[in-house]
Design a protein around this motif. Structure first.
Motif, PDB file in Angstrom:
ATOM      1  N   SER A 179       0.828  -1.262  -0.103  1.00  0.00           N
ATOM      2  CA  SER A 179      -0.002  -0.010   0.053  1.00  0.00           C
ATOM      3  C   SER A 179       0.744   1.468  -0.049  1.00  0.00           C
ATOM      4  O   SER A 179       0.256   2.490  -0.421  1.00  0.00           O
ATOM      5  N   ASP A 180       2.117   1.172   0.492  1.00  0.00           N
ATOM      6  CA  ASP A 180       3.080   2.192   0.491  1.00  0.00           C
ATOM      7  C   ASP A 180       4.247   1.863  -0.228  1.00  0.00           C
ATOM      8  O   ASP A 180       4.923   1.045  -0.171  1.00  0.00           O
ATOM      9  N   ALA A 181       4.075   2.744  -1.277  1.00  0.00           N
ATOM     10  CA  ALA A 181       5.517   2.538  -2.396  1.00  0.00           C
ATOM     11  C   ALA A 181       6.921   2.750  -1.656  1.00  0.00           C
ATOM     12  O   ALA A 181       7.404   3.886  -2.295  1.00  0.00           O
ATOM     13  N   TRP A 182       7.413   2.106  -0.870  1.00  0.00           N
ATOM     14  CA  TRP A 182       8.473   2.529   0.105  1.00  0.00           C
ATOM     15  C   TRP A 182       9.510   2.692  -0.814  1.00  0.00           C
ATOM     16  O   TRP A 182      10.503   3.422  -0.527  1.00  0.00           O
ATOM     17  N   TRP A 183       9.735   1.858  -1.905  1.00  0.00           N
ATOM     18  CA  TRP A 183      10.981   1.756  -2.771  1.00  0.00           C
ATOM     19  C   TRP A 183      11.108   3.075  -3.463  1.00  0.00           C
ATOM     20  O   TRP A 183      12.052   3.583  -3.784  1.00  0.00           O
ATOM     21  N   ARG A 184      10.026   3.738  -3.737  1.00  0.00           N
ATOM     22  CA  ARG A 184       9.949   5.016  -4.465  1.00  0.00           C
ATOM     23  C   ARG A 184       9.778   6.255  -3.469  1.00  0.00           C
ATOM     24  O   ARG A 184      10.635   7.091  -3.648  1.00  0.00           O
ATOM     25  N   LEU A 187      13.356   5.266  -0.787  1.00  0.00           N
ATOM     26  CA  LEU A 187      14.657   4.779  -1.486  1.00  0.00           C
ATOM     27  C   LEU A 187      14.765   5.533  -2.842  1.00  0.00           C
ATOM     28  O   LEU A 187      15.965   5.297  -3.472  1.00  0.00           O
ATOM     29  N   ASN A 188      14.090   6.194  -3.384  1.00  0.00           N
ATOM     30  CA  ASN A 188      14.056   6.614  -4.739  1.00  0.00           C
ATOM     31  C   ASN A 188      14.420   5.509  -5.750  1.00  0.00           C
ATOM     32  O   ASN A 188      15.255   5.559  -6.687  1.00  0.00           O
ATOM     33  N   LEU A 189      14.038   4.239  -5.757  1.00  0.00           N
ATOM     34  CA  LEU A 189      14.289   3.133  -6.505  1.00  0.00           C
ATOM     35  C   LEU A 189      13.181   2.749  -7.438  1.00  0.00           C
ATOM     36  O   LEU A 189      11.980   2.688  -7.016  1.00  0.00           O
ATOM     37  N   THR A 190      13.375   2.462  -8.737  1.00  0.00           N
ATOM     38  CA  THR A 190      12.190   1.888  -9.527  1.00  0.00           C
ATOM     39  C   THR A 190      12.661   0.718 -10.329  1.00  0.00           C
ATOM     40  O   THR A 190      11.763  -0.207 -10.691  1.00  0.00           O
ATOM     41  N   PHE A 191      13.814   0.361 -10.385  1.00  0.00           N
ATOM     42  CA  PHE A 191      14.495  -0.890 -11.003  1.00  0.00           C
ATOM     43  C   PHE A 191      15.883  -0.951 -10.626  1.00  0.00           C
ATOM     44  O   PHE A 191      16.686  -0.095 -10.135  1.00  0.00           O
ATOM     45  N   GLY A 192      16.360  -2.018 -10.969  1.00  0.00           N
ATOM     46  CA  GLY A 192      17.770  -2.509 -10.576  1.00  0.00           C
ATOM     47  C   GLY A 192      18.293  -3.885 -10.700  1.00  0.00           C
ATOM     48  O   GLY A 192      17.167  -4.810 -10.931  1.00  0.00           O
ATOM     49  N   TYR A 210      14.763  -6.235 -10.346  1.00  0.00           N
ATOM     50  CA  TYR A 210      13.713  -6.027  -9.893  1.00  0.00           C
ATOM     51  C   TYR A 210      13.157  -4.801 -10.467  1.00  0.00           C
ATOM     52  O   TYR A 210      13.892  -4.087 -11.341  1.00  0.00           O
ATOM     53  N   HIS A 211      12.033  -4.564 -10.696  1.00  0.00           N
ATOM     54  CA  HIS A 211      11.436  -3.495 -11.436  1.00  0.00           C
ATOM     55  C   HIS A 211      10.009  -3.042 -10.956  1.00  0.00           C
ATOM     56  O   HIS A 211       9.095  -3.770 -10.621  1.00  0.00           O
ATOM     57  N   ASP A 212       9.841  -1.904 -11.040  1.00  0.00           N
ATOM     58  CA  ASP A 212       8.632  -1.271 -10.379  1.00  0.00           C
ATOM     59  C   ASP A 212       7.283  -1.692 -11.202  1.00  0.00           C
ATOM     60  O   ASP A 212       7.531  -1.702 -12.383  1.00  0.00           O
TER      61      ASP A 212
END
Length: 220
Positions: A179-184, A187-192, A210-212
């Motif tokens: 429910s909370d897009a914590w990686w965005r 951490l400001n992450l969307t893929f890697g 991994y990818h958003d």
């Protein structure tokens, strides 16, 4: 219809997310992914020119040429969108589809392949359908099973060698919803990529990417 393409829509708490459980993107121009050199000019031309579907970068801000299909608002439309449009257009053109009708074998007519007589498709229920021309578009395993059960005279020059040169790739695709897009958000992450330490019995080697997925923001 669609093979390994499977788009599941109306997901998430607001029923507004689209998840692609199978194929989900295509490379518009040649590029390297891991150790593979990939390029899908036929898919790109079909999606963008023939079907005129809107697309967007799969990984914005990178040199990746991967594209995904979007809707009029730029949201994920699902990779199945191009298959669905092809299906609808072909039905209007007179193509007939028979779902749940497995083909068990192909029989060569009396006189052989050059006799001019139609081939016979033997269905799961035992009935046969005659066809002057057959185009097989099947994954490797069901294709191999079908040809194994078919008339050997289908291959006057021997079994196709390409069907014996199979590359095996171990992998799994996993979706996790938060429910909370914590990686965005934090951490400001969307893929890697990730690669765990393979030392020790309790740390098996694990590598992947991994990818958003489809993400929507909410105000308030």
């Amino acid at each position: 219809v669609g093979g390994r393409i499977l788009s599941v829509r109306n997901q998430g708490p607001m029923n507004d997310l689209t998840v692609d459980l199978g194929a989900y993107r295509y490379p518009r121009t040649p590029m390297d992914v891991y150790t593979e050199h990939v390029y899908a000019p036929l898919t790109a031309a079909l999606v963008e020119r023939a079907l005129n579907l809107p697309t967007a970068p799969y990984e914005p801000g990178t040199n990746s040429s991967m594209r995904k299909i979007v809707d009029g608002q730029g949201q994920n439309a699902g990779f199945a969108a191009f298959v669905e449009r092809m299906y609808n257009q072909s039905v209007k053109a007179g193509v007939r589809y028979f779902f749940g009708t497995a083909v068990r074998s192909i029989r060569v007519p009396p006189g052989g392949l050059g006799s001019g007589n139609p081939l016979s498709l033997v269905l799961k229920n035992g009935t046969s359908v005659r066809a002057a021309h057959i185009l097989l578009n099947l994954p490797m395993r069901p294709l191999t099973r079908l040809l194994y059960n078919s008339d050997p005279s289908l291959f006057p020059n021997g079994y196709p060698s390409v069907l014996t040169d199979v590359r095996v790739l171990n992998g799994v695709k996993l979706y996790v919803h938060y429910s909370d897009a914590w990686w965005r958000n934090y951490l400001n992450l969307t893929f890697g990529n990730f690669n765990t330490d393979d030392s020790g019995d309790t740390h098996p080697p694990l590598a992947g990417r991994y990818h958003d997925g489809h993400t929507r923001g909410a105000v308030g």
